[in-house]
Design a protein around this motif. Structure first.
Motif, PDB file in Angstrom:
ATOM      1  N   PHE A 145      21.995  44.018  45.444  1.00  0.00           N
ATOM      2  CA  PHE A 145      22.243  43.009  44.409  1.00  0.00           C
ATOM      3  C   PHE A 145      23.344  43.654  43.414  1.00  0.00           C
ATOM      4  CE2 PHE A 145      17.995  40.577  44.449  1.00  0.00           C
ATOM      5  CZ  PHE A 145      18.572  39.704  46.019  1.00  0.00           C
ATOM      6  N   ALA A 146      23.281  44.797  42.632  1.00  0.00           N
ATOM      7  CA  ALA A 146      23.806  45.459  42.070  1.00  0.00           C
ATOM      8  C   ALA A 146      25.576  45.915  42.540  1.00  0.00           C
ATOM      9  CB  ALA A 146      23.337  46.919  41.457  1.00  0.00           C
ATOM     10  N   ILE A 147      25.451  46.208  43.742  1.00  0.00           N
ATOM     11  CA  ILE A 147      26.763  46.293  44.585  1.00  0.00           C
ATOM     12  C   ILE A 147      27.434  45.080  44.799  1.00  0.00           C
ATOM     13  CG2 ILE A 147      27.946  47.079  46.605  1.00  0.00           C
ATOM     14  CD1 ILE A 147      25.817  49.171  46.880  1.00  0.00           C
ATOM     15  N   LEU A 148      26.795  44.155  44.958  1.00  0.00           N
ATOM     16  CA  LEU A 148      27.264  42.852  45.208  1.00  0.00           C
ATOM     17  C   LEU A 148      27.942  42.128  44.011  1.00  0.00           C
ATOM     18  CD1 LEU A 148      25.155  41.113  48.037  1.00  0.00           C
ATOM     19  CD2 LEU A 148      27.648  42.012  48.236  1.00  0.00           C
ATOM     20  N   GLY A 149      27.012  42.255  42.673  1.00  0.00           N
ATOM     21  CA  GLY A 149      27.167  41.853  41.421  1.00  0.00           C
ATOM     22  C   GLY A 149      28.528  42.338  40.739  1.00  0.00           C
ATOM     23  N   VAL A 150      28.567  43.760  41.114  1.00  0.00           N
ATOM     24  CA  VAL A 150      29.742  44.646  40.624  1.00  0.00           C
ATOM     25  C   VAL A 150      31.076  44.202  41.162  1.00  0.00           C
ATOM     26  CG1 VAL A 150      30.717  46.734  40.291  1.00  0.00           C
ATOM     27  CG2 VAL A 150      28.193  46.666  39.481  1.00  0.00           C
ATOM     28  N   ILE A 151      30.919  44.056  42.532  1.00  0.00           N
ATOM     29  CA  ILE A 151      32.176  43.748  43.290  1.00  0.00           C
ATOM     30  C   ILE A 151      32.551  42.327  42.853  1.00  0.00           C
ATOM     31  CG2 ILE A 151      33.223  43.355  45.678  1.00  0.00           C
ATOM     32  CD1 ILE A 151      31.391  45.597  46.556  1.00  0.00           C
ATOM     33  N   LEU A 152      31.713  41.321  42.779  1.00  0.00           N
ATOM     34  CA  LEU A 152      32.219  40.211  42.583  1.00  0.00           C
ATOM     35  C   LEU A 152      32.453  39.911  41.041  1.00  0.00           C
ATOM     36  CD1 LEU A 152      29.125  37.937  44.195  1.00  0.00           C
ATOM     37  CD2 LEU A 152      31.726  38.040  44.996  1.00  0.00           C
ATOM     38  N   PHE A 153      32.115  40.618  40.096  1.00  0.00           N
ATOM     39  CA  PHE A 153      32.514  40.603  38.798  1.00  0.00           C
ATOM     40  C   PHE A 153      34.029  41.003  38.868  1.00  0.00           C
ATOM     41  CE2 PHE A 153      28.488  39.836  36.126  1.00  0.00           C
ATOM     42  CZ  PHE A 153      29.016  38.900  35.620  1.00  0.00           C
ATOM     43  N   SER A 154      34.181  42.199  39.537  1.00  0.00           N
ATOM     44  CA  SER A 154      35.523  42.932  39.330  1.00  0.00           C
ATOM     45  C   SER A 154      36.604  42.106  40.009  1.00  0.00           C
ATOM     46  CB  SER A 154      35.349  44.404  39.969  1.00  0.00           C
ATOM     47  OG  SER A 154      34.425  45.108  39.595  1.00  0.00           O
ATOM     48  N   ALA A 155      36.198  41.333  41.060  1.00  0.00           N
ATOM     49  CA  ALA A 155      37.258  40.375  41.282  1.00  0.00           C
ATOM     50  C   ALA A 155      37.705  39.031  40.621  1.00  0.00           C
ATOM     51  CB  ALA A 155      36.484  39.432  42.715  1.00  0.00           C
ATOM     52  N   LYS A 156      37.030  39.114  39.340  1.00  0.00           N
ATOM     53  CA  LYS A 156      37.624  37.937  38.473  1.00  0.00           C
ATOM     54  C   LYS A 156      38.981  38.539  37.892  1.00  0.00           C
ATOM     55  CE  LYS A 156      36.821  38.777  34.533  1.00  0.00           C
ATOM     56  NZ  LYS A 156      36.128  39.220  33.141  1.00  0.00           N
ATOM     57  N   ALA A 157      39.078  40.122  37.550  1.00  0.00           N
ATOM     58  CA  ALA A 157      40.693  40.126  37.400  1.00  0.00           C
ATOM     59  C   ALA A 157      41.482  39.944  38.484  1.00  0.00           C
ATOM     60  CB  ALA A 157      40.632  41.777  37.094  1.00  0.00           C
ATOM     61  N   VAL A 158      41.383  40.162  39.592  1.00  0.00           N
ATOM     62  CA  VAL A 158      42.452  39.613  40.549  1.00  0.00           C
ATOM     63  C   VAL A 158      42.645  38.097  40.545  1.00  0.00           C
ATOM     64  CG1 VAL A 158      42.823  39.972  43.159  1.00  0.00           C
ATOM     65  CG2 VAL A 158      41.590  41.673  41.931  1.00  0.00           C
ATOM     66  N   LEU A 159      41.481  37.428  40.433  1.00  0.00           N
ATOM     67  CA  LEU A 159      41.823  36.050  40.321  1.00  0.00           C
ATOM     68  C   LEU A 159      42.509  35.514  39.245  1.00  0.00           C
ATOM     69  CD1 LEU A 159      38.163  35.038  41.871  1.00  0.00           C
ATOM     70  CD2 LEU A 159      40.285  34.822  43.218  1.00  0.00           C
ATOM     71  N   VAL A 160      42.222  36.154  38.215  1.00  0.00           N
ATOM     72  CA  VAL A 160      43.152  35.707  36.966  1.00  0.00           C
ATOM     73  C   VAL A 160      44.521  36.125  37.091  1.00  0.00           C
ATOM     74  CG1 VAL A 160      43.357  36.343  34.556  1.00  0.00           C
ATOM     75  CG2 VAL A 160      41.063  36.173  35.219  1.00  0.00           C
ATOM     76  N   LYS A 161      44.639  37.219  37.732  1.00  0.00           N
ATOM     77  CA  LYS A 161      46.273  37.577  37.841  1.00  0.00           C
ATOM     78  C   LYS A 161      46.898  36.703  39.006  1.00  0.00           C
ATOM     79  CE  LYS A 161      47.925  40.882  36.162  1.00  0.00           C
ATOM     80  NZ  LYS A 161      48.768  40.965  35.043  1.00  0.00           N
ATOM     81  N   MET A 162      46.224  36.342  40.114  1.00  0.00           N
ATOM     82  CA  MET A 162      46.680  35.242  40.830  1.00  0.00           C
ATOM     83  C   MET A 162      46.956  33.758  40.190  1.00  0.00           C
ATOM     84  SD  MET A 162      44.165  36.076  44.114  1.00  0.00           S
ATOM     85  CE  MET A 162      44.646  34.665  45.071  1.00  0.00           C
ATOM     86  N   ALA A 163      45.941  33.393  39.328  1.00  0.00           N
ATOM     87  CA  ALA A 163      46.131  32.260  38.713  1.00  0.00           C
ATOM     88  C   ALA A 163      47.386  32.398  37.788  1.00  0.00           C
ATOM     89  CB  ALA A 163      44.910  31.840  37.849  1.00  0.00           C
ATOM     90  N   TYR A 164      47.365  33.351  37.089  1.00  0.00           N
ATOM     91  CA  TYR A 164      48.819  33.509  36.034  1.00  0.00           C
ATOM     92  C   TYR A 164      50.099  33.310  36.982  1.00  0.00           C
ATOM     93  CZ  TYR A 164      46.019  35.173  32.249  1.00  0.00           C
ATOM     94  OH  TYR A 164      45.066  35.187  31.220  1.00  0.00           O
ATOM     95  N   GLU A 165      50.220  33.614  38.199  1.00  0.00           N
ATOM     96  CA  GLU A 165      51.330  33.192  38.929  1.00  0.00           C
ATOM     97  C   GLU A 165      51.873  31.570  38.784  1.00  0.00           C
ATOM     98  OE1 GLU A 165      51.007  34.509  42.950  1.00  0.00           O
ATOM     99  OE2 GLU A 165      50.580  36.770  42.098  1.00  0.00           O
ATOM    100  N   TYR A 166      50.737  30.875  38.455  1.00  0.00           N
ATOM    101  CA  TYR A 166      51.212  29.564  38.365  1.00  0.00           C
ATOM    102  C   TYR A 166      51.284  29.022  36.904  1.00  0.00           C
ATOM    103  CZ  TYR A 166      49.380  29.281  43.188  1.00  0.00           C
ATOM    104  OH  TYR A 166      49.346  29.603  44.353  1.00  0.00           O
ATOM    105  N   GLN A 167      51.714  29.888  35.970  1.00  0.00           N
ATOM    106  CA  GLN A 167      52.111  29.479  34.458  1.00  0.00           C
ATOM    107  C   GLN A 167      50.886  28.928  33.652  1.00  0.00           C
ATOM    108  OE1 GLN A 167      55.048  31.004  33.712  1.00  0.00           O
ATOM    109  NE2 GLN A 167      54.854  31.636  35.575  1.00  0.00           N
ATOM    110  N   ILE A 168      49.542  29.064  34.072  1.00  0.00           N
ATOM    111  CA  ILE A 168      48.480  28.590  33.421  1.00  0.00           C
ATOM    112  C   ILE A 168      48.156  29.524  32.105  1.00  0.00           C
ATOM    113  CG2 ILE A 168      46.663  29.709  34.826  1.00  0.00           C
ATOM    114  CD1 ILE A 168      44.860  27.422  34.323  1.00  0.00           C
ATOM    115  N   SER A 169      47.671  28.829  30.998  1.00  0.00           N
ATOM    116  CA  SER A 169      47.324  29.553  29.880  1.00  0.00           C
ATOM    117  C   SER A 169      46.273  30.360  29.990  1.00  0.00           C
ATOM    118  CB  SER A 169      47.391  28.894  28.579  1.00  0.00           C
ATOM    119  OG  SER A 169      46.278  27.889  28.663  1.00  0.00           O
TER     120      SER A 169
END
Length: 298
Positions: free
Chosen positions: A13-37
Motif C-alpha cells: 500500500f505504501a509503495i503504491l500510494g507514494v508512486i501515485l502521489f508522486s505522479a501528480k507532479a508529472v500530470l500537473v506539468k502535462m496539463a500546463y502544456e494546455y495553458q490552464i491556470s
C-alpha cells in the motif's frame, strides 16, 4: 518491524500510494502544456474527487461512529485548510516555475520540517542522529538546486520557495493532526479533511475567479480526472492504510521513494533530463530522509 501478512500488505500500500502521489507532479506539468491556470487545475482535481470522499466519509462514519467533540471538528476544519488546500495550492503554483523532479526533491524535506516544528511547539528533543539527517538532507537539496540556478529561468527561486511552503504546510498538518486520527479513524479523518480542502478550492473559485471552465480541450479534463482518482483519491487512502499497518515512521522510510519515482516518471512521460550532479543530490536527499525517519533497532 515484524514481517507478517499485514506488514507486507502495508508495504505494498505504501509503495503504491507514494508512486501515485508522486505522479501528480508529472500530470500537473502535462496539463500546463494546455495553458490552464494552477487554480483551475487544482479545482478540477478536487471537485472530481469530492463526490467519492463524501460517499466514503458517510459510509465510514455509519460503520464506525466516532466519539468526538465540537472542538475536534474545528481542528479537522483547520487541518483540512492547512494540510491539503494550502499545501496543494502552493505546490501547483510552484510547478509553474520548476521541473517536476526538482519539485519532489524540495517537497520531500517535510520529514525534517516535522522534527523542527515538533521541537519548537511541543519541545520534543531532536537527537544527534536527527540533526545529522537534517544536515544531509539540506546538502542534497542545495546540490540539486544549485545546478538548476544556472540553467533555468529567473523564476526558479520563486518556484522553489512556493514548493517549500507546500512542504511546510504539509508538515504542520502532520504534526498537529496525529492525535485526531485515533478519534475519527484513518478513513473518516482522511475523508473529512479532503472534503474541507475541496470546499476551500471551490469557494476560492466562486469568490475570486468565476471564469468559464468549459474552454479547455478534452485532454485537460481527462488529466484532471486521472489526477483526481489516481493521484488524489486512491493514494490518500492507500497511505492511510499503510500508516495504520506500518506506523508513521516506517511509512516515512518508504515515502523516500517519492523523489526517485517522480524523476523516473518525468523522464519517461515529460522527457525531462537530470544530470549526474542532480542524481547525486537526489540520492543524498533520500539518504538524509531515510536517516531521519528510520527506527532504531531494538
Amino acid at each position: 518491524m515484524k514481517t507478517n501478512s499485514s506488514t507486507y500488505t502495508g508495504i505494498v500500500f505504501a509503495i503504491l500510494g507514494v508512486i501515485l502521489f508522486s505522479a501528480k507532479a508529472v500530470l500537473v506539468k502535462m496539463a500546463y502544456e494546455y495553458q490552464i491556470s494552477s487554480e483551475h487545475l487544482l479545482l478540477f482535481r478536487m471537485i472530481f474527487s469530492l463526490p467519492f470522499y463524501i460517499v466514503i466519509g458517510i459510509w465510514s462514519r455509519l460503520k464506525h461512529p466516532e466519539k468526538v467533540t465540537q472542538s475536534d471538528y474545528g481542528w479537522v476544519l483547520f487541518f483540512g485548510v492547512i494540510g491539503y488546500y494550502l499545501a496543494s495550492y502552493f505546490d501547483f503554483l510552484g510547478l509553474q516555475y520548476i521541473k517536476a523532479g526538482l519539485e519532489r526533491i524540495i517537497l520531500f524535506i517535510y520529514p525534517t520540517l516535522v522534527l523542527l516544528i515538533s521541537r519548537f511547539f511541543f519541545k520534543k528533543k531532536i537527537s544527534n542522529r536527527q540533526l545529522i539527517a537534517i544536515g544531509i538532507t539540506y546538502v542534497g537539496v542545495t546540490i540539486t538546486f544549485w545546478e538548476e540556478v544556472g540553467a533555468n529561468s529567473s523564476h526558479l527561486e520563486l518556484g522553489a520557495f512556493l514548493i517549500f511552503l507546500s512542504a511546510l504546510t504539509y508538515a504542520s498538518y502532520l504534526v498537529g493532526s496525529g492525535w485526531l486520527i485515533p478519534k475519527f479513524g484513518v478513513v473518516t479523518f482522511t475523508s473529512y479533511v479532503m472534503i474541507v480542502s475541496s470546499i476551500c478550492v471551490l469557494v476560492q473559485y466562486l469568490l475570486f475567479d468565476r471564469e468559464d471552465l468549459t474552454v479547455y480541450p478534452t485532454e485537460v479534463y481527462l488529466i484532471g480526472g486521472i489526477m483526481a482518482i489516481f493521484s488524489t483519491l486512491a493514494p490518500s487512502y492507500l497511505v492511510s492504510a499503510a500508516i495504520a499497518r506500518l506506523g508513521a515512521s516506517n511509512f516515512s522510510i518508504i515515502a523516500s521513494l517519492g523523489p526517485a519515482s517522480t524523476i523516473v516518471l518525468a523522464y519517461f512521460l515529460l522527457g525531462e533530463q537530470l544530470s549526474s550532479v542532480q542524481m547525486i543530490g537526489s540520492g543524498i536527499v533520500i539518504i538524509g530522509i531515510y536517516i531521519v525517519t528510520r527506527k532504531k533497532r531494538q
